[in-house]
Each structure stands twice: as structure tokens, then as C-alpha cells.
Design a protein around this motif. Structure first.
Motif, short mmCIF file in Angstrom:
data_model
loop_
_atom_site.label_atom_id
_atom_site.label_comp_id
_atom_site.label_asym_id
_atom_site.label_seq_id
_atom_site.Cartn_x
_atom_site.Cartn_y
_atom_site.Cartn_z
N ALA A 44 51.99 9.60 -5.43
CA ALA A 44 50.25 9.87 -6.06
C ALA A 44 50.07 8.60 -6.29
O ALA A 44 50.72 7.11 -6.42
N PHE A 45 48.55 7.58 -6.50
CA PHE A 45 48.81 6.45 -7.00
C PHE A 45 48.77 5.44 -5.42
O PHE A 45 49.19 4.51 -5.65
N ASN A 46 48.28 6.37 -4.14
CA ASN A 46 47.86 5.37 -3.18
C ASN A 46 49.86 5.75 -2.64
O ASN A 46 50.27 3.96 -1.87
N PHE A 72 53.74 5.93 -6.28
CA PHE A 72 54.22 6.99 -7.39
C PHE A 72 54.84 7.28 -6.75
O PHE A 72 53.51 8.52 -5.98
N VAL A 73 55.79 8.32 -7.13
CA VAL A 73 56.21 9.65 -6.66
C VAL A 73 56.77 9.88 -6.96
O VAL A 73 57.31 10.15 -8.64
N SER A 83 59.85 6.95 -11.19
CA SER A 83 59.12 7.06 -10.27
C SER A 83 58.52 6.13 -9.07
O SER A 83 57.58 6.27 -8.45
N GLY A 84 59.46 5.70 -9.05
CA GLY A 84 58.61 3.69 -8.44
C GLY A 84 59.08 4.14 -6.91
O GLY A 84 59.73 4.50 -6.98
N ASN A 85 58.06 4.58 -5.97
CA ASN A 85 57.93 4.77 -4.34
C ASN A 85 57.99 3.08 -3.91
O ASN A 85 57.24 3.51 -2.68
N SER A 86 57.65 1.82 -4.03
CA SER A 86 57.00 0.76 -4.12
C SER A 86 58.35 -0.49 -4.62
O SER A 86 58.44 -0.11 -6.06
#
Lengths: 476, 211
Positions: A62-64, A67-68, A121-124
Motif C-alpha cells: 500500500a501507499f505506493n 507499506f507491505v 511493515s516497512g518496505n522502503s
């Protein structure tokens, strides 16, 4: 359903708790406790509904893509709610006894939980960093929570300075990786590594700083110096907190950065993690033997446990990560029980520091001594308690990866470490109590700590389910 | 071009030198007010470097927010608190003999990694093309902040909220013995709470006596 719904709920409720407290009279602060517990219950319901209880391999973003939501994240979040509920239950008693029962404790804990959830959930790179900062900043404040305590302020200062330095190192490493790959998104970083090759020294350079930052946050040797001081000096409720939720988040951080982002560099970080893991198992177990202060002893035992968590990440297989995940969850539960017990023994106006404070516990309260014995045996890794299975899984994964010497060191030092765990049991059962002390907490406290202790046994006897879930969270 | 070197490159090295010098002065000057002023210089030079990189919006924000607001407040606090730095610096000379060699070794190692085989040269990282004259930096920042990086942006705001909550939780003390006014209660006050009407029998003045 909205992917970040649990985060939103926790955020809103943290603000609600903050505001409601304005209008509450002091004797009705119990409402704050109820609100915080309800938040955890509803967050758990929302998280459970999102994945319908089946280990789905489906990964949603989500959020481009910042967020995963994946299965590992959900599992870690659920256990973060669970351990935080235990923390709240134990802390209420401690805070009431020490005249610290203020809503700030709940607000800061909920914000720290929110940071941990965002980190999980951080994906960046940027999301991981911000999640870490949110969770750490609230933890620093919690350590300084008892403003009149000199030890607490000192511990908070150490924690803050070293934590900020670790964040700085982490950020520096991230900037290197951004410079080398040109992207902040972790999957894109992995993709760039796979296409452009991994012989870029700049990447390895950045990764060293990432590993150092992770090691600081997990508290593994040689970046462990803050752990004993903070565990000893902080108010017990804060020690209890920082040994549970932030540890779960730190594991997620290690996984996201090193595995989701830098899996192609596995050969490079494998060696660094191996050294860190072995060093902390050795340092943790040897230093713990010499402690007479039970909090410092538990802190050194934490260092050795974190070494085991890193061990599981060495093989780079789904089974290995599953073993690490299982270990960190088990650690959070054991640690909650151990520090909860210290709160129970502290009572009013007294704070347990020395091992001798446990003398003759069996005579005063046999049930409490039995629960504590369960927890301590589990930490030592005695079958059939759950700590044994956690260690076994990790060592099995390491052996399968062909790192026999690491496994041997881990086993030898666990056996050495069993000495100081057993000493606790000996003090509780065979030493004479100095005077008549009554240990009696409120009903919910006793129920929670009994549940927590029995969970060590139950999860050990029926460990298959949780282990299967942990291993299934990762692609093989 | 001066003597075959780009003006931009000359400016870059000039500003960088000033920045590093100012940063060193921040930590080494004895007077905290000087330190704060050198920090202003550091921020200002960093803003100049950003202008060279054609990110004028960030440069202006750095000057307005950090130099204009944060540092002025900081200076104000430093002057108000009258911090005595001597005890803070007691260990400085004692540990300098070990600290400086360690710092030099670390700097050497970092530079060795960076300079080996020209990892940071323009052949590794091509110079980005110049922006068009009507390119709006502000617009680009705004677009990224509110689309791609919306969640990190909001979380950064949350971190500030937590910092505020933590600062208040750690410093505000409610003292029980202080007499305070509660305006809401003062406004809501009724006549009955303040004035008590007492019915009394009128008394005749005593016939005799008096003077």
C-alpha cells in the motif's frame, strides 16, 4: 480491507488516550488501562481478519509500495499486541505501587507499538528508518519515565545517545545504498542488486553500516554495552517494555533490510552476522555468570538470546528465518514473564535488584516460584519447555547450512549459560529467606503471570503449530 | 571557467571547506553562543551547496526553518540557560590522545574505500542533466511528498508529536500546593455561591445608652 487499518486504529487510540486523560480524575485512571487493552484487542481482531488465519503467501503493498502486509508481519504484530497486553497488565501494578500511574506511559507505549508496526511493515529504506525512530523515541522517554530516579535518567541518557548514534550509522548506510542503487524501495534495491551485480564495494560499505545499526538495536556483542545499564537503571515497567515489543520490531528490521533488500549480498552479511552471533553468545553467557544483579543477569542473557536470533538468519533459508522468528517470539514471551515476576516481587516502594531478593521464594509463595522456575528453565533451554525448541530449531538450521563450528560454539555456551539460570532456581528453592515477605499481586496480575509461565510449558509441549506457522511465513 | 576549472567546482570546494571548518568550530569553541553561531554558518553553507545542486526550495527551507527559526530559538535557550561548559569538557583533553588517532584511522579507512578505483567519480555516477529554466523544485517536492512518500511524511509528523508528548511528560510537574485560578469555574459562578442573603429582624435602637 484497508491494509494499514491496525496502524490507524493504534494511532487514533493513542491520541484518544492522550486526550481522555485530560478529563479524568486521578482515581479513575483505570479507564486508560482499559482503553489501551481494548485497543490491543481490536487491533488483533483487525489483523486476524486481514489474513483469514491461513498462511497466505500473498504479499500486498500500500501507499505506493512503501507499506507491505505479509504473513511474517502479521504474525509479529499479533505477538506484539499479545506481549504488550502482558506488559500493560504487569506495569499497572508497578506504576500504581510507585506513584507513576500516569496516562503518558500508555500513550508512549502505544506510539512505540505503532512505530514497531510500521517498522514491521516497512518496505522502503525510509519507512524502516522512520518506524525505527518512532519506536525508539518513545522507548527513550519510557526509560526516563521515573523523573525522580537518578538511575533512570542515567540509563535514558545512555540509551538515547547510543541509540541516536546507531540511527545515524544506519542512516549513513542507507544513504550509501541509495547512492549505489538509486532507489529507496527494498524490492527495487534487491532487483537492482540482482541486475547490476554485487561486486560494488560501495554497496558492501553501506551494508556494513546497516548491519552495525541492526546490531545496536538488537543489542548483540560488540554493540551490547548499553543493554545491561539500561535494563538495570530503567523503571521495571520500561525494562519490561523494551525487552518485548522493540525486540520483535528489531528482528523485522533485520529481515527487511538484509533479506528483502539485500538478499543477493547474502554471502557478505552472512560472515558479519556469524561473528556477531558467536560473539554475543560467548559474551552474554560468560558475563551473565558473574552478575549478582538479576536485572543485569537477564540483560546479558538477552544478549546471548539475540545471538541465537541472528544465528537463525545465517543459512538464508526459509527454515532458518522461521527458526529466528520463532526464537524472537519465544524470547519476548519469556522476557515478559521474567520481568513481570520481578515486578511482582518488588511490591510497594521496593525494587528488586539483587539475585538474593529471590531467596526462599518457594517458602513464601510456592506457585510463584514454580512459575519463575518454568520461565528460567525455558530460558536455559531445558526440554520440554519452549526455549529448548527455539534453540533446537536454530541450531538445526545452522547445521543444515554446514556451519558446524558455529553450532558447536552455540551449544557449548548454552550449556555454560545453564549454570546461571539454574542458580536462580537454587536460590529460590534452597536458600533461606531473610525475613517474612508477602508477595501478593492483584488477581489479573497473578492470572496473567500464571498464564505467561504456563505458556512456556504449553508452547513447548505443543510447539508444532507455532513452528509450522513461523516457517511457513517465509518463502522456502 | 577559471584556469580550466568549472566555477561550480571552485564554489563547491569553497563552500565545503567553509562548512567543514564551521562544523569543527561548533564542537571546539569554548563559548556555547559561538558554537550556536557557527552552527548557523554550517546550515547556511549547506544551503549554498544545495543551491549548487539546483534544489533551491530545500535550500530556502533550510535557511528559513533552521537558520531563521530553530537556531534563533536555540541561541535564545543557550543564552537563557547560561550553561557552564567547563565540566562538560573536562575529559576532552584526557581522551583526546586516544580519540584523535581513532578518528584519523576511521577517516583514513572511509577515504580508502571511497577513493579506491574511483568509486565516486563522475564515470560511476553520471552528472544529472540541468533542469529546464521553468522547472519548479517546490512543485516536485510537493508532488513527491503527497503521493509517493505520503506515509513517511505523515510518520515524520508523528515522530514530532511523540517528541512533544515525551518532552511534556518528562518535564511538566503538577504541584499540589500551588493555588491556581480556574477561569471556567470563575465564569460559571452563581450569585448564590458568593452572596448570602441573611434575613434579620430590624432592631430598634436601644433606648438608653449610646453616646
Amino acid at each position: 480491507m484497508l491494509l494499514a487499518a491496525p496502524e490507524l486504529l493504534v494511532l487514533v487510540m493513542a491520541c484518544v488516550v492522550l486526550c481522555v486523560d485530560m478529563y479524568l480524575r486521578e482515581e479513575r485512571r483505570g479507564i486508560i488501562h482499559m482503553l489501551a487493552m481494548l485497543t490491543l484487542v481490536f487491533a488483533a481482531i483487525i489483523t486476524l481478519r486481514q489474513d483469514a488465519g491461513i498462511p497466505s503467501k500473498e504479499i500486498e503493498t500500500a501507499f505506493n509500495g512503501v507499506f507491505v502486509r505479509d504473513y511474517m508481519g502479521d504474525l509479529l504484530k499479533l505477538f506484539a499486541y499479545g506481549t504488550l497486553a502482558l506488559v500493560f497488565t504487569y506495569s499497572k501494578y508497578f506504576l500504581r505501587n510507585n506513584g507513576l500511574f500516569r496516562a503518558d506511559f500508555y500513550t508512549l507505549s502505544l506510539f512505540s507499538l505503532l512505530g514497531a508496526m510500521l517498522l514491521i511493515s516497512g518496505n522502503s529504506l525510509i519507512m524502516v528508518y522512520l518506524g525505527l525512530e518512532l519506536t525508539s523515541l518513545a522507548s527513550y522517554a519510557l526509560v526516563a519515565f521515573n523523573r525522580d530516579s537518578k538511575d533512570g535518567s542515567e540509563a535514558a541518557m545512555k540509551y538515547f545517545v547510543l541509540g541516536s548514534m546507531a540511527s545515524g550509522l544506519l542512516l549513513y548506510g542507507m544513504s550509501m545504498i541509495y547512492g549505489a542503487t538509486g532507489t529507496l524501495a527494498l524490492p527495487a534495491v534487491a532487483e537492482a542488486l540482482a541486475t547490476t551485480g554485487t561486486d560494488n564495494l560501495l554497496l558492501v560499505f553501506g551494508m556494513v553500516f546497516l548491519v552495525v545499526g541492526i546490531a545496536f538495536k538488537l543489542g548483540v556483542a560488540p554493540f551490547h554495552m548499553w543493554v545491561p545499564d539500561v535494563y538495570q537503571g530503567a523503571p521495571l515497567a520500561a525494562t519490561l517494555f523494551i525487552s518485548t515489543v522493540p525486540k520483535l520490531a528489531a528482528f523485522a528490521m533485520a529481515y527487511r533490510l538484509l533479506v528483502s533488500g539485500m538478499a543477493p549480498l547474502h554471502g557478505d552479511w552472512l560472515q558479519m552476522l556469524a561473528v556477531l552471533a558467536v560473539a554475543s553468545i560467548i559474551v552474554g553467557n560468560l558475563a551473565a555468570i558473574m552478575q549478582t544483579n538479576i536485572r543485569r543477569m537477564l540483560a546479558y542473557s538477552t544478549i546471548s538470546h539475540m545471538g541465537f536470533v541472528l544465528l537463525g538468519m545465517l543459512p538464508g533459508t526459509g527454515a532458518g528465518y522461521g527458526a529466528s522468528l520463532f526464537y524472537i517470539i519465544v524470547y519476548a514471551l519469556m522476557s515478559a514473564a521474567a520481568f513481570g515476576m520481578l515486578i511482582m516481587l518488588s511490591g510497594k516502594g521496593h525494587s528488586v535488584q539483587d539475585l538474593d531478593d529471590l531467596k526462599g521464594l518457594n517458602r513464601h509463595n510456592g506457585w510463584l516460584a514454580a512459575v519463575m522456575a518454568l520461565v528460567v528453565f525455558s530460558m536455559a533451554g531445558v526440554p520440554p519447555l519452549v526455549g529448548f525448541f527455539a534453540k533446537w530449531l536454530v541450531i538445526e538450521a545452522v547445521l543444515q547450512a554446514g556451519l558446524a563450528w558455529v553450532a558447536i560454539v552455540a551449544v557449548v555456551f548454552s550449556v555454560i549459560g545453564a549454570y546461571y539460570y539454574l542458580r536462580v532456581v537454587k536460590i529460590m528453592y534452597f536458600d533461606d529467606a531473610p525475613s517474612e515477605v508477602v508477595h501478593d499481586g492483584p488477581v489479573d496480575f497473578s492470572a496473567a503471570i500464571s498464564f505467561n509461565g504456563l505458556l512456556m510449558l504449553a508452547l513447548g509441549l505443543f510447539s508444532g503449530g507455532l513452528i509450522a506457522v513461523c516457517v511457513a511465513s517465509f518463502p522456502a | 571557467m577559471i584556469m580550466g576549472i568549472d566555477l561550480q567546482v571552485i564554489l563547491f570546494y569553497l563552500f565545503s571547506a567553509v562548512l567543514v571548518g564551521a562544523a569543527l568550530a561548533v564542537i571546539s569553541s569554548r563559548n556555547p553562543v559561538y558554537s550556536a553561531l557557527f552552527l548557523v554558518l554550517t546550515f547556511f553553507t549547506a544551503a549554498a551547496l544545495w543551491i549548487l545542486l539546483q534544489v533551491e526550495f530545500l535550500a530556502v527551507v533550510l535557511v528559513v526553518v533552521y537558520v531563521g527559526a530553530v537556531m534563533v530559538l536555540f541561541l535564545f535557550v543557550v543564552m537563557m540557560l547560561d550553561i557552564n561548559l567547563v565540566p562538560l569538557k573536562e575529559g576532552f583533553v584526557r581522551y583526546m590522545w586516544i580519540g584523535i588517532p581513532v578518528a584519523l584511522i576511521m577517516a583514513f579507512e572511509l577515504l580508502a574505500v571511497m577513493w579506491a578505483k574511483g568509486r565516486f567519480g563522475t564515470d560511476q555516477f553520471p552528472v544529472p542533466a540541468d533542469r529546464a529554466a521553468d522547472y519548479s523544485n517546490t512543485r516536485a517536492v510537493g508532488e513527491w511528498l503527497y503521493t509517493q512518500f505520503l506515509l513517511p511524511f505523515e510518520v515524520a509528523g508523528l515522530i514530532l508529536l511523540v517528541a512533544m508528548v515525551a518532552a511534556i511528560a518528562l518535564t511538566v510537574r503538577q504541584r499540589k500546593d500551588v493555588k491556581t485560578q480556574k477561569p471556567s469555574r470563575q465564569v460559571r459562578v452563581k450569585r448564590d455561591e458568593r452572596v448570602r442573603l441573611v434575613k434579620m429582624k430590624s432592631e430598634a435602637p436601644a433606648s438608653k445608652g449610646g453616646n
